[in-house]
Design a protein around this motif. Sequence first.
Motif, PDB file in Angstrom:
ATOM      1  N   ALA A 205       0.813  -1.221   0.000  1.00 17.58           N
ATOM      2  CA  ALA A 205       0.000   0.000   0.000  1.00 17.58           C
ATOM      3  C   ALA A 205       0.847   1.272   0.000  1.00 17.58           C
ATOM      4  N   PHE A 206       2.083   1.217   0.559  1.00 17.99           N
ATOM      5  CA  PHE A 206       2.892   2.439   0.710  1.00 17.99           C
ATOM      6  C   PHE A 206       3.388   2.954  -0.636  1.00 17.99           C
ATOM      7  N   THR A 207       3.327   4.274  -0.814  1.00 21.49           N
ATOM      8  CA  THR A 207       3.828   4.905  -2.046  1.00 21.49           C
ATOM      9  C   THR A 207       4.959   5.893  -1.709  1.00 21.49           C
ATOM     10  N   ILE A 208       5.640   5.634  -0.606  1.00 19.40           N
ATOM     11  CA  ILE A 208       6.728   6.515  -0.149  1.00 19.40           C
ATOM     12  C   ILE A 208       8.033   6.056  -0.801  1.00 19.40           C
ATOM     13  N   PRO A 209       8.844   6.966  -1.364  1.00 18.75           N
ATOM     14  CA  PRO A 209      10.098   6.551  -2.012  1.00 18.75           C
ATOM     15  C   PRO A 209      10.990   5.752  -1.070  1.00 18.75           C
ATOM     16  N   GLY A 210      11.496   4.629  -1.557  1.00 19.37           N
ATOM     17  CA  GLY A 210      12.430   3.814  -0.776  1.00 19.37           C
ATOM     18  C   GLY A 210      11.766   2.833   0.168  1.00 19.37           C
ATOM     19  N   TRP A 211      10.431   2.909   0.292  1.00 20.34           N
ATOM     20  CA  TRP A 211       9.731   1.975   1.174  1.00 20.34           C
ATOM     21  C   TRP A 211       9.294   0.755   0.362  1.00 20.34           C
ATOM     22  N   LYS A 212      10.209  -0.192   0.218  1.00 18.52           N
ATOM     23  CA  LYS A 212       9.898  -1.410  -0.543  1.00 18.52           C
ATOM     24  C   LYS A 212       9.144  -2.380   0.360  1.00 18.52           C
ATOM     25  N   SER A 213       8.331  -3.212  -0.248  1.00 16.41           N
ATOM     26  CA  SER A 213       7.441  -4.093   0.537  1.00 16.41           C
ATOM     27  C   SER A 213       8.216  -5.084   1.399  1.00 16.41           C
ATOM     28  N   ASP A 214       9.474  -5.412   1.038  1.00 13.63           N
ATOM     29  CA  ASP A 214      10.229  -6.380   1.841  1.00 13.63           C
ATOM     30  C   ASP A 214      11.204  -5.701   2.807  1.00 13.63           C
ATOM     31  N   SER A 215      11.115  -4.352   2.923  1.00 17.21           N
ATOM     32  CA  SER A 215      12.046  -3.629   3.786  1.00 17.21           C
ATOM     33  C   SER A 215      11.770  -3.953   5.254  1.00 17.21           C
ATOM     34  N   PHE A 216      12.809  -4.506   5.909  1.00 14.50           N
ATOM     35  CA  PHE A 216      12.658  -4.996   7.280  1.00 14.50           C
ATOM     36  C   PHE A 216      12.386  -3.866   8.259  1.00 14.50           C
ATOM     37  N   TRP A 217      13.042  -2.715   8.037  1.00 12.42           N
ATOM     38  CA  TRP A 217      12.999  -1.635   9.029  1.00 12.42           C
ATOM     39  C   TRP A 217      11.788  -0.724   8.858  1.00 12.42           C
ATOM     40  N   THR A 218      11.151  -0.725   7.701  1.00 16.55           N
ATOM     41  CA  THR A 218      10.028   0.189   7.500  1.00 16.55           C
ATOM     42  C   THR A 218       8.719  -0.569   7.333  1.00 16.55           C
ATOM     43  N   VAL A 219       8.492  -1.111   6.153  1.00 16.38           N
ATOM     44  CA  VAL A 219       7.182  -1.684   5.838  1.00 16.38           C
ATOM     45  C   VAL A 219       6.847  -2.886   6.711  1.00 16.38           C
ATOM     46  N   ARG A 220       7.824  -3.800   6.909  1.00 17.96           N
ATOM     47  CA  ARG A 220       7.498  -5.030   7.662  1.00 17.96           C
ATOM     48  C   ARG A 220       7.244  -4.765   9.137  1.00 17.96           C
ATOM     49  N   VAL A 221       7.780  -3.667   9.654  1.00 18.72           N
ATOM     50  CA  VAL A 221       7.463  -3.310  11.051  1.00 18.72           C
ATOM     51  C   VAL A 221       5.963  -3.085  11.196  1.00 18.72           C
ATOM     52  N   TYR A 222       5.343  -2.422  10.199  1.00 19.16           N
ATOM     53  CA  TYR A 222       3.898  -2.175  10.244  1.00 19.16           C
ATOM     54  C   TYR A 222       3.126  -3.477  10.007  1.00 19.16           C
ATOM     55  N   ALA A 223       3.540  -4.231   8.994  1.00 19.27           N
ATOM     56  CA  ALA A 223       2.785  -5.427   8.607  1.00 19.27           C
ATOM     57  C   ALA A 223       2.857  -6.527   9.659  1.00 19.27           C
ATOM     58  N   GLU A 224       3.988  -6.640  10.359  1.00 22.75           N
ATOM     59  CA  GLU A 224       4.181  -7.773  11.275  1.00 22.75           C
ATOM     60  C   GLU A 224       4.253  -7.339  12.735  1.00 22.75           C
ATOM     61  N   SER A 225       3.741  -6.146  13.037  1.00 17.51           N
ATOM     62  CA  SER A 225       3.808  -5.641  14.412  1.00 17.51           C
ATOM     63  C   SER A 225       2.789  -6.310  15.323  1.00 17.51           C
ATOM     64  N   GLY A 226       1.747  -6.903  14.732  1.00 18.28           N
ATOM     65  CA  GLY A 226       0.674  -7.468  15.543  1.00 18.28           C
ATOM     66  C   GLY A 226      -0.371  -6.438  15.912  1.00 18.28           C
ATOM     67  N   LEU A 227      -0.125  -5.152  15.590  1.00 18.80           N
ATOM     68  CA  LEU A 227      -1.080  -4.091  15.905  1.00 18.80           C
ATOM     69  C   LEU A 227      -2.078  -3.891  14.767  1.00 18.80           C
ATOM     70  N   LEU A 228      -1.704  -4.311  13.551  1.00 18.03           N
ATOM     71  CA  LEU A 228      -2.545  -4.090  12.377  1.00 18.03           C
ATOM     72  C   LEU A 228      -2.739  -5.403  11.624  1.00 18.03           C
ATOM     73  N   ASP A 229      -3.841  -5.512  10.907  1.00 17.88           N
ATOM     74  CA  ASP A 229      -4.090  -6.685  10.071  1.00 17.88           C
ATOM     75  C   ASP A 229      -3.444  -6.424   8.707  1.00 17.88           C
ATOM     76  N   PRO A 230      -2.371  -7.171   8.357  1.00 22.22           N
ATOM     77  CA  PRO A 230      -1.656  -6.866   7.112  1.00 22.22           C
ATOM     78  C   PRO A 230      -2.466  -7.158   5.846  1.00 22.22           C
ATOM     79  N   ASP A 231      -3.525  -7.947   5.956  1.00 21.28           N
ATOM     80  CA  ASP A 231      -4.305  -8.315   4.760  1.00 21.28           C
ATOM     81  C   ASP A 231      -5.581  -7.494   4.601  1.00 21.28           C
ATOM     82  N   LYS A 232      -5.814  -6.561   5.517  1.00 21.57           N
ATOM     83  CA  LYS A 232      -7.036  -5.756   5.433  1.00 21.57           C
ATOM     84  C   LYS A 232      -6.739  -4.435   4.710  1.00 21.57           C
TER      85      LYS A 232
END
Length: 794
Positions: A205-232
Amino acid sequence: MATRTDARSPAPHAADIHDVIRVHGARVNNLKDVSIEIPKRRLTVFTGVSGSGKTSLVFNTIAAESQRLINETYSAFVQGFMPTLARPEVDVLDGLTTAIIVDQQKLGADPRSTVGTATDANAMLRILFSRLGKPHIGPPSAYAFNVPSVRASGAITVERGAKKTVKATFNRTGGMCTRCEGRGTVSDIDLTQLYDDSKSLAEGAFTIPGWKSDSFWTVRVYAESGLLDPDKPIRKYTKREMQDFLHREPTKVKVEGVNLTYEGLIPKIQKSFLSKDKEALQPHIRAFVERAVTFTTCPECGGTRLSEGARSSKIKRINIADACAMQISDLAAWVRGLDEPSVAPLLTALRQTLDSFVEIGLGYLALDRPTGTLSGGEAQRVKMIRHLGSSLTDITYVFDEPTAGLHPHDIQRMNNLLLRLRDKGNTVLVVEHKPETIAIADHVVDLGPGAGTAGGTVCFEGTVEGLRAGGTVTGRHFDDRAALKETLRKPTGALEIRGANENNLRDVDVDIPLGVLAVITGVAGSGKSSLIHGSVSGLDGVVAIDQGAIRGSRRSNPATYTGLLDPIRKAFAKANDVKPALFSANSEGACPSCNGAGVIYTDLAMMAGVATVCEECEGKRFQASVLEYHLGGRDISEVLAMSVTEAEEFFGDGAAHTPAAHRILDRLADVGLGYLSLGQPLTTLSGGERQRLKLATHMGEKGGIYVLDEPTTGLHLADVEQLLALLDRLVDTGKSVVVIEHHQAVMAHADWIIDLGPGAGHDGGRLVFEGTPADLVADRSTLTGEHLAAYVGA
């Protein structure tokens, strides 16, 4: 009073024979065993074509060694906190004195850095208001927009004798506006530019430059934090999920067994993008910030950066924000009107600092002007402020083109300042191209004869008269004067500017003709940059080439900066049927021992680090297997060692024929950089070379209007002719060229002149003339007209 008994002084004292700075065998950059003696307590000007070695001799040899020797007088502990400097490559350096360098490096572009904070004028004003301001609100920090207010209370343990716990409270009153945090502007973020709310995090979903979907420090923190549903999809988040997604305070989370910090998207964007100076960001990130963020004046402090308490405290109905917003010449007059014996020493020091601004031609600035908006010449003169009133003598002052950005009207004032510094018993070394400043020199050193490898030798040293009579390039061109053009081009249209009121402009209405060479003139501070950069630079089809520094590490070079390396890598890859990445010293082809740097750096703590040539690749930067691949009989390291002129021939025809590379090399040669080697680190280029490198890069862009900001900065008299020919070629190919310029040769060559003034700051900002150069010379109603008439001999 003691009486002298000796009638005549005996032989000269041993201490009096050290009257020269001796340089023997200097080999820094392109210098070829230069040996020279520079007289002390005199004004020495160093001239020569751009790239001839002036900076290498003056800054990188003499000034660098002086600073290194001074640093060595401090203890090892103190040296650990100072920049480490290696000894320049030179056999002998004798007779050095303490060097003060006043260069054109831009002042820090931090959003909270202003002219006042950079010159200590703000610090003195804060003390003044903390002593005289009514109502009294606290110490000097209460008036500082960089200091937040702090309150704390709690138990502390005092370990002295028997331990005991006591209750303590702590207060510090700061002047920072809480809403904008001392920046003067607040930012609203357009969320639609950050993510696509129809997608889930797992779908990218992110359209921020440099935020690739497999980036451990940015995108995956949100997707795998347990605070958000990554598939919703984000638009289906509950109110709670949206709060966590956008605004959650930093929280520790575990992702694949690694402890990471989760933070709401908005504070994360503010820290990673918005806390940095916009001009210092990479172009694609700056474009994103401009799209995603709107900066508006802070509604709470009105852009003053200060808290309500700091704004409420006044001296003679003026608060500190009003004082900093005044033009400095007006502020100096206001401070002179204050008569308070209790702060007399402070008022004297503040008056001296403000008067120095006026004296040096910067009276039109205000103390709240951000340092990032100053030109290179203005930044250099701001640095001079602290030295003007100094009582120190026998100092070596080193200046890098002090007349840069100065109107001919102001150059005489700068010359007087240089002579004043000399007459106080100082050695003044000036790197300069302007004949008006060369003419006042006691001693001239001309380097050359050419640039790059064709330079690096002393062609002449002696008096100005000797230089004129000598056969060097500088001597031959010293009295060059461009004549007014006989035939002028006809405009093909006009760019209308109506009601321009940025900074000091006063509702200026002007039509800039298109299809011709239009030159914008006026004294420094008259509003030229405000008019062009405020009303023209942002328009579609406009290519603006300013004097901002090129940001690049020692791995960056002309080939990487101009995009030349891409077609070269592809040509090598195609000829050898391998991957292009092999031919990059920053990628797969890098020598594993030095990681493609060519040298191995050894850090020696407080001592100068040592750089040794990598033994494995012998400084070639590539793996041995990569150097087996050839194109036109050359390997990649040999191609990067070529000069632009050689490479232009190499890629022009034959087996290495590469049209894409040849086009870029053509443009580099057009702007007079034929002597640069393709792999030369950007950190070794002079200011003039950097600007022309930018010009060559932008010349390939699709744009109908080119805006240049003082392109003659750093150009030798002989190179100005080549620049004028280049501007003519641009116009003849159907482009419109608008140049902000002080050089009379460019004014004389213009088809149309727009002159702003009549003075600087609030005395400027008006249109005082528009028409042809011949009309301006005949009219002579403005300062520019007078100086142009004198220049062309009318």
